[in-house]
Every structure is written in structure tokens, then in C-alpha cells.
Design an enzyme around this catalytic site. Structure first.
Site, short mmCIF file in Angstrom:
data_model
loop_
_atom_site.label_atom_id
_atom_site.label_comp_id
_atom_site.label_asym_id
_atom_site.label_seq_id
_atom_site.Cartn_x
_atom_site.Cartn_y
_atom_site.Cartn_z
N LEU A 128 0.88 -1.16 0.00
CA LEU A 128 0.00 0.00 0.00
C LEU A 128 0.92 1.21 0.00
O LEU A 128 1.72 1.39 0.93
CB LEU A 128 -0.92 -0.01 1.22
CG LEU A 128 -2.07 1.00 1.23
CD1 LEU A 128 -2.99 0.80 0.04
CD2 LEU A 128 -2.87 0.90 2.53
N ASP A 129 0.86 2.02 -1.05
CA ASP A 129 1.83 3.08 -1.27
C ASP A 129 1.89 4.06 -0.11
O ASP A 129 0.93 4.24 0.63
CB ASP A 129 1.49 3.86 -2.55
CG ASP A 129 1.51 2.96 -3.78
OD1 ASP A 129 2.29 2.01 -3.79
OD2 ASP A 129 0.72 3.23 -4.70
N ILE A 130 3.01 4.76 0.00
CA ILE A 130 3.24 5.70 1.10
C ILE A 130 2.19 6.80 1.11
O ILE A 130 1.78 7.28 2.18
CB ILE A 130 4.67 6.29 1.01
CG1 ILE A 130 4.98 7.10 2.27
CG2 ILE A 130 4.86 7.12 -0.25
CD1 ILE A 130 6.44 7.53 2.37
#
Length: 269
Positions: A128-130
Site C-alpha cells: 500500500l503506497d506511502i
């Protein structure tokens, strides 16, 4: 070559760790650990590391292996923006640092008592991207990881994605931030559902529909790096907010931002 030998050569043999993983008993890494501990037998004999097995071989796993698996935990976390899913990078902390007694959700119904050992070896089962928020699964259990991110996984992931219409880029002319649905071409929506490629690979069909005039709902069965953002860029959309709300049958629900709970004993993805 004798007929019996020819037939035997035709039998497809695989490494024992692969066979145990195919049977859904554990991950390959766990299988290697079990073999090293002497917990696996092949046709009654203790298995050896790297051993090749045939489909007809009888595999037995010691009950100690099951007990060890039962002690491993899976964490459901509401990841905030600014944390990375995996190891710390570029000065950003791993989301795993949020797993501590003070951030456990008060309404967690799991009977498990928190122990320091539950934070060791936690690995993200999917990225899950930053700059994204929402449901992140951290697990010590190789079976969970295989189910969610294995090569043959078909578990759905659902996202709510807030977008701007930006046909000339987010800093270019013609950006529309409100009632995006009204200006977004139907043909482009069809391309989001199927027909896009990333890094030369055709993406699986996706479920994509408008949740409201500024927000899309995506349901994917894959998870390439920054996939939704890159899909949107290809059709003139700019993502301004992305939240994962479901993985398989497990919902983010009312879990507060930055808090976590244990995956329940009867929950399945």
C-alpha cells in the site's frame, strides 16, 4: 531404458517445499523450516532439505508444525499516509511500528493477549503506497501471505479513489476537480475496466465504477506497484486520494486510522 524406469522418469518431481506450499499447508520458507526441524516425513522417512517428491509420495507433518502456525498472528492495520508498507526507506517509517499495545483498537474482539513476539517477523501481505491509506495486512503466517500475494492469488482488493480530470497533467490546462464524472469519457472508463497495460503487461479485467462524482471504486485481483495511479494517468485522471477498504472478505470497517486489530480466528480472506 526399461519401461518401468521410463514411466518413473516421466513422473513430475518437485522440491518438497514447493509441494507442501501447493497443498496449502504452509509457505515455502515455512516448509524449509519444518524440514530442518525434522517435522516432515516422506513415505515414513524423515525428509531432507531440497528433497524431490512425486505426486504419489505420502507426506506427513508433525503436529508441532500446526501448533507453531497457530501461534503466529495476522494483523489488520489502518495505515495512515506517510508510512511505507515494508522495510523503512528514504527516512519513512514502516507501518509495522504502529503495532504496539497503545494503538490496538479498543473494540478488537480477538481473545489474544498482546505479546512482544507478535511484532517479530511481521511482513506485509501486499503493498500500500506511502501516499495511500486504508487496510494493510501484516502477517507472520506464510499461508496468509501465499493466499494474498501468491502468483495464483485471485483475492479481490477494493479501493476508493478520489480523482481530478487532468488531460494535460495535474499542472496543465483543463483540470477539473468537481463533478469529474460529467466530463470523463465513457470510453476511458471502459479502458480502466480492461485494455490497459503497465510495463508491457496487459492488466487483468477490473471492476471500476463511480462512487460519487469525484470518486471511483476499483476492485482489482492484482497489485502492481502504484497500479491504480498509473492506470488513471493513462486515461487523463490524477489521483488525489486513495483508500483500500477491503481485501477479500475482510473489511476495513470502523477501524480507526493508525490503529490495528488481530485477524479473528474465524475470519478468512
Amino acid at each position: 531404458m526399461p519401461a518401468a524406469a521410463t514411466a518413473d522418469a516421466a513422473v513430475e518431481r518437485v522440491r518438497i517445499n514447493k509441494r507442501l506450499a501447493e497443498l496449502g499447508l504452509c509457505s515455502r520458507r515455512e516448509a524449509d523450516e519444518w524440514v530442518a526441524r525434522g517435522w516432515v516425513r516422506v513415505n515414513g522417512a524423515v525428509a531432507e532439505a531440497g528433497q524431490q517428491v512425486a505426486p504419489a509420495d505420502a507426506l506427513e507433518v508433525d503436529p508441532q508444525a500446526q501448533r507453531q502456525q497457530d501461534e503466529r498472528v495476522t494483523i489488520v492495520l489502518h495505515k495512515p499516509v506517510g508510512y511505507v508498507s515494508g522495510l523503512p526507506e528514504d527516512g519513512h517509517q514502516s507501518a509495522a511500528v504502529l503495532v504496539q499495545p497503545g494503538t490496538r483498537w479498543r473494540e478488537d474482539r480477538s481473545p489474544r493477549r498482546f505479546a512482544a513476539s507478535h511484532t517479530r517477523g511481521l511482513a506485509p501481505a501486499g503493498r500500500l503506497d506511502i501516499d495511500s491509506t486504508g487496510l494493510l495486512v501484516l502477517t507472520q503466517d506464510g499461508r496468509v501471505a501465499k493466499a494474498l500475494i501468491g502468483a495464483d492469488s485471485e483475492v479481490e482488493k477494493e479501493y476508493l479513489v478520489r480523482v481530478h480530470w487532468a488531460p494535460n497533467g495535474p499542472q496543465g490546462a483543463g483540470v477539473v476537480a468537481q463533478n469529474v464524472q460529467a466530463v470523463f469519457p465513457e470510453a476511458a472508463l471502459a479502458r480502466l475496466r480492461h485494455g490497459l497495460q503497465i510495463d508491457g503487461r496487459t492488466l487483468r479485467p477490473a471492476q471500476v465504477q463511480w462512487q460519487n462524482p469525484e470518486q471511483l471504486r476499483f476492485v482489482l485481483q492484482e497489485g502492481m506497484k502504484r497500479q491504480i495511479r498509473r492506470m488513471c494517468e493513462q486515461v487523463g485522471l490524477h489521483v488525489v486520494g486513495l483508500k483500500r477498504v477491503r481485501i477479500g472478505r475482510v473489511l476495513l470497517g470502523q477501524l480507526p486510522l493508525g490503529q490495528w486489530r488481530y485477524l479473528g480466528p474465524h475470519e478468512r480472506f
